[in-house]
Scaffold this active site. Sequence first.
Site, mmCIF file in Angstrom:
data_model
loop_
_atom_site.group_PDB
_atom_site.id
_atom_site.type_symbol
_atom_site.label_atom_id
_atom_site.label_comp_id
_atom_site.label_asym_id
_atom_site.label_seq_id
_atom_site.Cartn_x
_atom_site.Cartn_y
_atom_site.Cartn_z
ATOM 1 N N GLU A 1 -10.859 -9.582 3.205
ATOM 2 C CA GLU A 1 -9.649 -9.189 3.852
ATOM 3 C C GLU A 1 -9.922 -8.798 5.141
ATOM 4 O OE1 GLU A 1 -7.446 -5.849 2.064
ATOM 5 O OE2 GLU A 1 -6.672 -5.375 4.125
ATOM 6 N N GLY B 1 1.100 -1.226 4.401
ATOM 7 C CA GLY B 1 1.481 -0.038 3.998
ATOM 8 C C GLY B 1 2.637 0.701 4.971
ATOM 9 N N HIS B 2 2.001 0.924 6.168
ATOM 10 C CA HIS B 2 2.533 1.811 7.035
ATOM 11 C C HIS B 2 3.879 1.476 7.340
ATOM 12 C CE1 HIS B 2 3.559 4.019 10.733
ATOM 13 N NE2 HIS B 2 3.042 5.000 10.277
ATOM 14 N N ARG C 1 -9.185 8.101 -1.740
ATOM 15 C CA ARG C 1 -10.344 8.720 -0.885
ATOM 16 C C ARG C 1 -10.969 9.701 -1.520
ATOM 17 N NH1 ARG C 1 -10.424 8.118 4.660
ATOM 18 N NH2 ARG C 1 -9.031 6.490 5.617
ATOM 19 N N ASN D 1 1.000 -1.121 -0.089
ATOM 20 C CA ASN D 1 -0.010 0.000 0.000
ATOM 21 C C ASN D 1 0.936 1.281 -0.094
ATOM 22 O OD1 ASN D 1 -1.503 2.416 1.134
ATOM 23 N ND2 ASN D 1 -3.086 0.991 1.589
ATOM 24 N N ARG E 1 3.382 18.855 1.563
ATOM 25 C CA ARG E 1 4.119 19.825 0.905
ATOM 26 C C ARG E 1 3.536 20.424 -0.337
ATOM 27 N NH1 ARG E 1 9.263 22.167 1.383
ATOM 28 N NH2 ARG E 1 8.535 21.936 3.551
ATOM 29 N N HIS F 1 -3.729 -4.510 7.546
ATOM 30 C CA HIS F 1 -3.778 -3.421 8.772
ATOM 31 C C HIS F 1 -3.200 -3.477 9.836
ATOM 32 C CE1 HIS F 1 -5.665 0.624 9.285
ATOM 33 N NE2 HIS F 1 -5.669 0.198 10.525
ATOM 34 N N ALA F 2 -2.081 -2.494 10.039
ATOM 35 C CA ALA F 2 -1.221 -2.513 11.131
ATOM 36 C C ALA F 2 -0.363 -3.871 11.233
ATOM 37 C CB ALA F 2 -1.819 -2.112 12.279
ATOM 38 N N HIS G 1 -5.647 3.679 -1.967
ATOM 39 C CA HIS G 1 -6.799 3.714 -1.738
ATOM 40 C C HIS G 1 -7.292 5.355 -2.042
ATOM 41 C CE1 HIS G 1 -9.924 4.420 1.973
ATOM 42 N NE2 HIS G 1 -10.255 4.754 0.827
ATOM 43 N N GLU H 1 -8.487 0.356 -3.429
ATOM 44 C CA GLU H 1 -9.531 0.427 -2.060
ATOM 45 C C GLU H 1 -10.366 1.535 -2.362
ATOM 46 O OE1 GLU H 1 -7.113 0.831 1.419
ATOM 47 O OE2 GLU H 1 -6.258 -1.029 1.172
ATOM 48 N N THR I 1 -6.563 6.808 9.222
ATOM 49 C CA THR I 1 -6.671 5.853 8.161
ATOM 50 C C THR I 1 -7.779 4.849 8.459
ATOM 51 O OG1 THR I 1 -5.246 3.950 7.524
ATOM 52 C CG2 THR I 1 -5.142 4.240 9.889
ATOM 53 N N THR I 2 -8.126 4.031 7.847
ATOM 54 C CA THR I 2 -9.090 3.022 7.728
ATOM 55 C C THR I 2 -9.228 2.463 9.203
ATOM 56 O OG1 THR I 2 -9.168 2.433 5.418
ATOM 57 C CG2 THR I 2 -10.563 1.330 6.767
ATOM 58 N N ARG J 1 -7.222 13.058 0.138
ATOM 59 C CA ARG J 1 -6.203 13.479 1.068
ATOM 60 C C ARG J 1 -4.621 13.011 0.673
ATOM 61 N NH1 ARG J 1 -7.895 10.361 6.566
ATOM 62 N NH2 ARG J 1 -9.772 11.407 5.921
ATOM 63 N N HIS J 2 -4.906 11.752 -0.096
ATOM 64 C CA HIS J 2 -3.225 11.393 -0.395
ATOM 65 C C HIS J 2 -3.276 10.996 -1.958
ATOM 66 C CE1 HIS J 2 -5.135 7.593 0.742
ATOM 67 N NE2 HIS J 2 -5.071 7.583 2.081
ATOM 68 N N ASP K 1 -0.196 4.570 -0.131
ATOM 69 C CA ASP K 1 -0.810 5.736 0.137
ATOM 70 C C ASP K 1 0.104 6.522 0.977
ATOM 71 O OD1 ASP K 1 -3.087 4.664 -0.877
ATOM 72 O OD2 ASP K 1 -4.127 4.003 0.986
ATOM 73 N N HIS K 2 0.867 6.206 1.924
ATOM 74 C CA HIS K 2 1.504 6.771 2.911
ATOM 75 C C HIS K 2 2.686 7.809 2.188
ATOM 76 C CE1 HIS K 2 -0.711 5.971 6.430
ATOM 77 N NE2 HIS K 2 -0.531 4.671 6.385
HETATM 78 N N1 PXP Z 1 -5.981 -2.933 4.267
HETATM 79 C C1 PXP Z 1 -6.831 -1.900 4.175
HETATM 80 C C2 PXP Z 1 -8.226 -2.210 3.591
HETATM 81 C C3 PXP Z 1 -6.328 -0.406 4.452
HETATM 82 O O1 PXP Z 1 -7.451 0.250 4.352
HETATM 83 C C4 PXP Z 1 -5.120 -0.294 4.670
HETATM 84 C C5 PXP Z 1 -4.675 1.219 5.152
HETATM 85 O O2 PXP Z 1 -5.415 1.752 6.087
HETATM 86 C C6 PXP Z 1 -4.341 -1.448 4.950
HETATM 87 C C7 PXP Z 1 -4.477 -2.577 4.742
HETATM 88 C C8 PXP Z 1 -2.791 -1.047 5.296
HETATM 89 O O3 PXP Z 1 -2.869 -0.809 6.645
HETATM 90 P P1 PXP Z 1 -1.293 -0.385 7.133
HETATM 91 O O4 PXP Z 1 -0.732 1.045 6.414
HETATM 92 O O5 PXP Z 1 -1.472 -0.173 8.583
HETATM 93 O O6 PXP Z 1 -0.345 -1.344 7.005
#
Ligand code: PXP
Length: 281
Positions: A185, A254-255, A73, A7, A18, A232-233, A71, A98, A133-134, A77-78, A9-10
């Site tokens: 998921e 992602g993060h 949105r 992912n 910026r 997620h996380a 994603h 997403e 985030t989600t 926003r990103h 997005d970040h």
């Molecule tokens: N899966 C979904 C559906 C998400 O929306 C996200 C981002 O929030 C992720 C996975 C990835 O999460 P993370 O950035 O915490 O790894």
Amino acid sequence: MPLLGMNIDHVATLRQARWRSGPGGSTPSAPGQRGAAIGGTGGGASGGGEPDPVRAAHEAELGGAHIITVHLREDRRHLQDHDLERLTGVVRTRLNLEMAVTDEMVRLALVLRGRTGMPHMATLVPEGRHEVTTEGGLDVTGEGADRIRSAVKRLADGGLTVSAFIDADEAQIDGAVRAGFHCCEIHTGPYARAFALAGGDWRDAALGGQLERVATAGRRIQSANMRFHAGHALNYFNVGAIADLDGAAELHIGHAIVSRAIYTGMRSAVEQMISAMGRGR
Ligand code: PXP
């Protein structure tokens, strides 16, 4: 071992800090710089601004990512529309979009798919503008169930694989079956929180319980003939146990990878995540 959906997005979040006003905005490109299809630092075709999420996607693929996840949105926003457009020309693996369950997003995904053959998959997620985030899974059982079923049908008819981002909950999995999803998921946030609170100590009952919840959900998803994804996380420490679960087909992360990429570069950060996935718990 599951496939890794990276992912990005970040990366766009950092750029927007910026470059929010975009090409020609308050922080325009330096004179003479032109954005390239991949990795432009200036304006032009790339839309401008760094870091470029499209270049990050390319680097992630070079590091071994099997899927690129983004994603788009509603408040943009990103990731921006021009990023998505450019990704369709750069991604060599598969693109997972997403999206919120709105008419605008369904239409956008279908038009893009018809024109470019991407995205390959749509993951339907809840979307609250206040959240960073989600934060929770999509409720596929409540008032919105008919709207969700209709969105799934339209996307599936357009040739997309459709995934539901849901909590590890029996009723949600059964609702996803009724709605016609191909994949679920499972939201691994509660598992990740338990892992952090336990300091990764597997003797901790709460941690074991959260892992078992995800495992049970995975079994139910597969027995309903859907593909089992999770995300997620997840990070370099907690990912192994989830990657080890029977039938886990894709992990979307992602993060943690973007954070590590600041020190190591994206390719290496992705390679390290794939190694962590293979190490088990
Ligand atoms: N899966 C979904 C559906 C998400 O929306 C996200 C981002 O929030 C992720 C996975 C990835 O999460 P993370 O950035 O915490 O790894």
